[in-house]
Design a protein around this motif. Structure first.
Motif, PDB file in Angstrom:
ATOM      1  N   ALA A 223       2.499  -2.669  -6.392  1.00 29.60           N
ATOM      2  CA  ALA A 223       2.603  -4.875  -6.717  1.00 29.60           C
ATOM      3  C   ALA A 223       3.308  -5.070  -7.431  1.00 29.60           C
ATOM      4  CB  ALA A 223       1.243  -5.151  -5.596  1.00 29.60           C
ATOM      5  N   SER A 228      -4.953  -5.445  -6.312  1.00 27.60           N
ATOM      6  CA  SER A 228      -4.891  -5.692  -4.604  1.00 27.60           C
ATOM      7  C   SER A 228      -6.267  -6.374  -4.140  1.00 27.60           C
ATOM      8  CB  SER A 228      -4.735  -3.793  -4.308  1.00 27.60           C
ATOM      9  OG  SER A 228      -5.751  -3.751  -4.751  1.00 27.60           O
ATOM     10  N   TYR A 273      11.313  -4.225  -7.618  1.00 27.25           N
ATOM     11  CA  TYR A 273       9.868  -3.698  -8.137  1.00 27.25           C
ATOM     12  C   TYR A 273      10.113  -2.168  -9.224  1.00 27.25           C
ATOM     13  CZ  TYR A 273       7.244  -5.590  -3.866  1.00 27.25           C
ATOM     14  OH  TYR A 273       6.700  -6.178  -3.405  1.00 27.25           O
ATOM     15  N   PRO A 360       3.657  -2.744  -0.046  1.00 28.71           N
ATOM     16  CA  PRO A 360       4.178  -3.924   0.401  1.00 28.71           C
ATOM     17  C   PRO A 360       5.493  -3.938   1.356  1.00 28.71           C
ATOM     18  CG  PRO A 360       5.714  -3.338  -1.387  1.00 28.71           C
ATOM     19  CD  PRO A 360       4.085  -2.521  -1.100  1.00 28.71           C
ATOM     20  N   ASP A 390      -0.746  -7.849   0.484  1.00 31.05           N
ATOM     21  CA  ASP A 390       0.028  -8.093  -0.485  1.00 31.05           C
ATOM     22  C   ASP A 390       1.096  -8.431  -0.543  1.00 31.05           C
ATOM     23  OD1 ASP A 390       0.147  -7.477  -3.517  1.00 31.05           O
ATOM     24  OD2 ASP A 390       2.473  -6.696  -2.478  1.00 31.05           O
TER      25      ASP A 390
END
Length: 850
Positions: A223, A228, A273, A360, A390
């Motif tokens: 994330a 979270s 990411y 996600p 998220d």
């Protein structure tokens, strides 16, 4: 024939059952409301559109259904007591389209969005129909929004797009007076029938084996928020359309790599990411149409399936290699897409709200049908496609579509704000720009920072440069003695010692120690319980020019022996009676010691990451720390409690800050007696002490400033105590022993609420710098996780007798002045959007930062 007689009973799809079950957990929640609107840039004949919508609804069983849980009269006797979920299809309403005229509003478009957003918050009742409503919002004579709201249990985004295309086709035909083509829609029982026979089949077994093998070891969720939360029906949306030149170059890159555009989009997102989190094992949730036949593809319904795609991205991987890997993974997902995501969640033990563990949501819709209402084009705008876990990243269209590629971010507003989403979207744009130009370079070289962000994380958010006097601890203490010689300095067990008495006593001890061979660069072991004598011994050592090595008397014998053997002190003070030897010495200060470059103390680390190491801290650093502490902690001039072992540098703040500020130090346990001499105004504790502090009488809690440090602090741990003490300043401080007690802090001012989750560790002190760097010592963007490095006046000299380890951990600072050093903390951290550092964890405890 009555409506009841015309009601049809249909089975439900696996997707519908999953949504229905989830909705029952909170029947009044709009979590599963979905919606979209078509922006029609021309005049609309409302009568014709109303007739088109009426006919489309009549053709679409999904929009005329609601749900019931009962038995089917046609069931065999043995199943008569086994209720099942059904969808009941009723006749269409005479009028299915509402019209809302906003043309007289001050800002019609804003009014439309306010109204649609409000409608999206109204929950549907799954036990009553209709579970869909449609409204034409008139913004101008030649501009309108055709808004469609529906429950996820009857329609998914794919089904809604099929339905919208049918409405457009009907409208166009009716407008021109031609006969509309056949819809091709079928009944819901035929749509659901394609699922029959799959559960328990050999195909099902193969698909199940594939998914369970792929996730035999479940990676932690990735994330960008660093924390979270549960699902939400609210979302923060930001839309950006790629420049035409970039879209064209991405299309050309797809062709060059012989890959489909979805694989390129997924790979680019994986780069974002990977570079933001340092993670190499990434999992994203992917919505799939869930349709495998012409029948289901042509009929509006709810069949969507959500399955994960797992991507491995390392710094050495080139983008070309990553796209090839993603293409293979994507092919596997499509090959095994009939296996239901709900079943996978159960198989992996992720039910109960942990579905976000699948990552996600990433959705790439490469082909978006161009809709036309007569001669007028209509641009689709999704509002919600279901719950947001998220973050959802949606790519719509291709360069070849003529409308470009649109990138939408839907974020949980409890996890992200507008600034963060904007920044993340801009970083994704930079990734896309980078990969089209150099796809054969390794993704570890991708630069996510803009020039503004780089200046901010290296300079703007770092400690200001300030001139400090540069004085040692004995000088600072002596100055305070001159100001308040008769004030009480130390209290312990009913004994009180004034500043003047403490000065004279510690001077005598210092002269005695000099006679024992103590001087600059020599060490004295201090193994005493908390007492007045302990304070005298510590001051005496530093006044003699030596450095004290504090050892807790309660340590195991093996640890005490290791420290004293490793430090090789000139002598060890392990009995308060030994200080009596100093009584015959003069109580005047020892001359000319210490210098700023001399060590003040050596504190040994806990040894949790190896054998304990002695950290040598110089007077230069201690003096600079205490000068700042005097200014920013004015409550230290009151009463403080020294309750922790001096073998931890946490007590440097609790002991010396009051003694150089004119405060009174109460030496003892943190218990009911700690407030006997008056309520403390200043206290430093670890987060673990908060529960104890809350259980003690009010008189023990500080009235002015509470500093927490030594451990990670979360808002939940502080909230209860904070609620009872809203007028107390809380300072969450951070600093390894190698950075002289603390090097960053975060102030929670009186009356300020404490947010849940990690409490920031703040910004660096004066003349101190903090860097969050990747494995190549490059700064990472705000929000990204990296390893925390500290530089500046706070740095310790290094490790006693460990030149090799000192060289490894204290390295050249590439961003500071010439000759500057920085310390590699081994801690993971990130900058938040407010420019505050947030502690994430230890490098050793998580995936290696790359």
């Amino acid at each position: 024939m009555s409506d009841a007689a015309r009601t049809l009973r249909r089975p439900v799809s696996a997707a519908q059952l999953g949504v229905w079950v989830a909705q029952q957990l909170d029947p009044d929640s709009p979590l599963y409301n979905c919606g979209a609107y078509l922006e029609i840039g021309g005049p609309v004949d409302t009568g014709v559109l109303g007739e088109a919508v009426r006919r489309a609804v009549e053709e679409t069983e999904a929009l005329r259904s609601y749900f019931t849980e009962d038995t089917d009269p046609a069931d065999a006797p043995e199943r008569a007591e086994d209720p099942r979920l059904w969808q009941l299809v009723v006749p269409a309403e005479p009028t299915s389209l509402h019209v809302r005229d906003l043309r007289d509003a001050v800002d019609p478009e804003a009014a439309a969005h306010r109204w649609m957003n409000a409608e999206m918050q109204i929950p549907f009742d799954l036990g009553r129909g209709p579970l869909s409503d449609q409204t034409l919002l008139l913004l101008a004579d030649d501009r309108s929004f055709y808004f469609h709201r529906y429950h996820h249990a009857v329609l998914d985004a794919f089904g809604q797009s099929v339905y919208a295309a049918r409405v457009a086709a009907l409208y166009t035909a009716l407008l021109t007076g031609t006969e509309p083509p056949a819809s091709g829609f079928t009944t819901l029982d035929r749509v659901v029938a394609e699922e029959t026979g799959y559960p328990g089949s050999r195909r099902h077994a193969r698909d199940r084996a594939h998914w369970l093998d792929l996730f035999e070891e479940m990676p932690d969720p990735v994330a960008l928020a660093g924390r979270s939360a549960g699902s939400t029906h609210r979302s923060l949306r930001r839309i950006q359309t790629l420049p035409t030149t970039l879209a064209d170059r991405l299309t050309a890159l797809s062709d060059r790599l012989r890959a489909q555009w979805p694989a390129v989009a997924i790979a680019a997102t994986a780069v974002l990411y990977h570079r933001m989190t340092g993670r190499t094992d990434l999992t994203f949730s992917m919505p799939l149409a869930g349709r495998t036949s012409r029948t289901s593809l042509a009929t509006p319904s709810a069949m969507v399936n959500v399955l994960p795609i797992r991507v491995t991205a390392t710094p050495e991987t080139t983008f070309t290699e990553l796209v090839a890997s993603v293409s293979r993974s994507l092919a596997d997902v499509i090959r095994h897409q009939r296996f239901r995501g709900e079943e996978l969640v159960r198989e992996l033990g992720l039910s109960g709200g942990r579905q976000a563990r699948l990552g996600p949501t990433l959705n790439v819709v490469a082909y978006v049908d161009e809709l036309r209402f007569g001669d007028t084009p209509a641009i689709p705008h999704p509002l919600s496609t279901g719950p947001v876990n998220d973050l959802k990243i949606n790519f719509y269209g291709t360069a070849a579509s003529g409308r470009g590629i649109r990138v939408e971010f839907d974020a949980d507003p409890d996890l992200y704000d507008e600034r963060e989403i904007t920044a993340h979207q801009q970083r994704l744009m930079r990734v896309l720009e980078w990969v089209v130009g150099q796809p054969d370079r390794r993704i570890g070289d991708v630069e996510l920072l803009s020039a503004v962000e780089r200046e901010r994380v290296l300079v703007g958010w770092n400690g200001e440069s300030r001139g400090v006097r540069g004085v040692s601890l004995p000088v600072l203490f002596g100055e305070q003695v001159a100001r308040t010689p008769d004030a009480v300095a130390v209290v312990c067990g009913g004994r009180e010692v004034s500043y003047g008495e403490l000065e004279a006593w510690s001077n005598r001890v210092a002269r005695w120690l000099v006679g024992q061979g103590v001087g600059p660069e020599s060490f004295v072991g201090v193994v005493l319980p908390r007492s007045v004598e302990l304070v005298v011994a510590l001051l005496g050592v530093v006044k003699a020019g030596g450095a004290y090595v504090p050892v807790d008397p309660g340590y195991p014998a093996e640890r005490k022996a290791h420290i004293l053997t490793d430090a090789r002190p000139v002598l060890v003070i392990d009995d308060v009676a030994a200080l009596a030897a100093a009584d015959e010495y003069a109580d005047t200060p020892v001359e000319d010691v210490p210098k700023l470059s001399h060590p003040a103390y050596v504190i040994y680390t806990s040894g949790s990451t190896g054998r304990p190491k002695g950290v040598v801290v110089e007077h230069r650093s201690v003096g600079a720390y205490l000068e700042r502490a005097c200014e920013v902690y004015p409550d230290a001039s009151g009463t403080a409690v020294l309750h922790s072992s001096v073998a931890f540098d946490l007590t440097v703040t609790a002991l010396y800050t009051p003694l150089v500020s004119g405060g009174r130090v109460v030496v003892g346990e943190l218990d009911e007696r700690a407030g006997d001499v008056g309520r403390p105004s200043f206290m430093k504790v670890t987060p673990s002490h908060l529960g104890l502090l809350e259980a003690l009488p009010e008189e023990v809690s500080p009235s002015g400033t509470l500093i927490t440090g030594g451990e990670a602090l979360v808002g939940e741990a502080l909230a209860s105590w904070r609620a009872a003490h809203p007028d107390v300043v809380v300072v969450n401080a951070y600093g390894p022993t190698e950075a002289t007690v603390n090097c960053t802090d975060f102030r929670i001012e009186p009356g300020t609420a404490v947010a849940a989750g990690p409490v920031p560790i703040g910004r660096p002190f004066w003349n101190t710098r903090a860097y969050v760097l990747d494995a190549w010592l490059r700064p990472v963007p705000p929000g990204a996780v990296g390893e925390l490095y500290v530089a500046g006046v706070v740095l310790a000299r290094g490790y006693l007798g460990r030149a090799d380890l000192t060289a490894e951990r204290f390295t050249a600072d590439p961003y500071g002045p010439a000759g500057a050093r920085m310390y590699r903390t081994g801690d993971l951290a990130r900058w938040n959007a407010d420019g505050q550092l947030v502690y994430v964890g230890r490098v050793d405890d998580q995936v290696k930062v790359r």
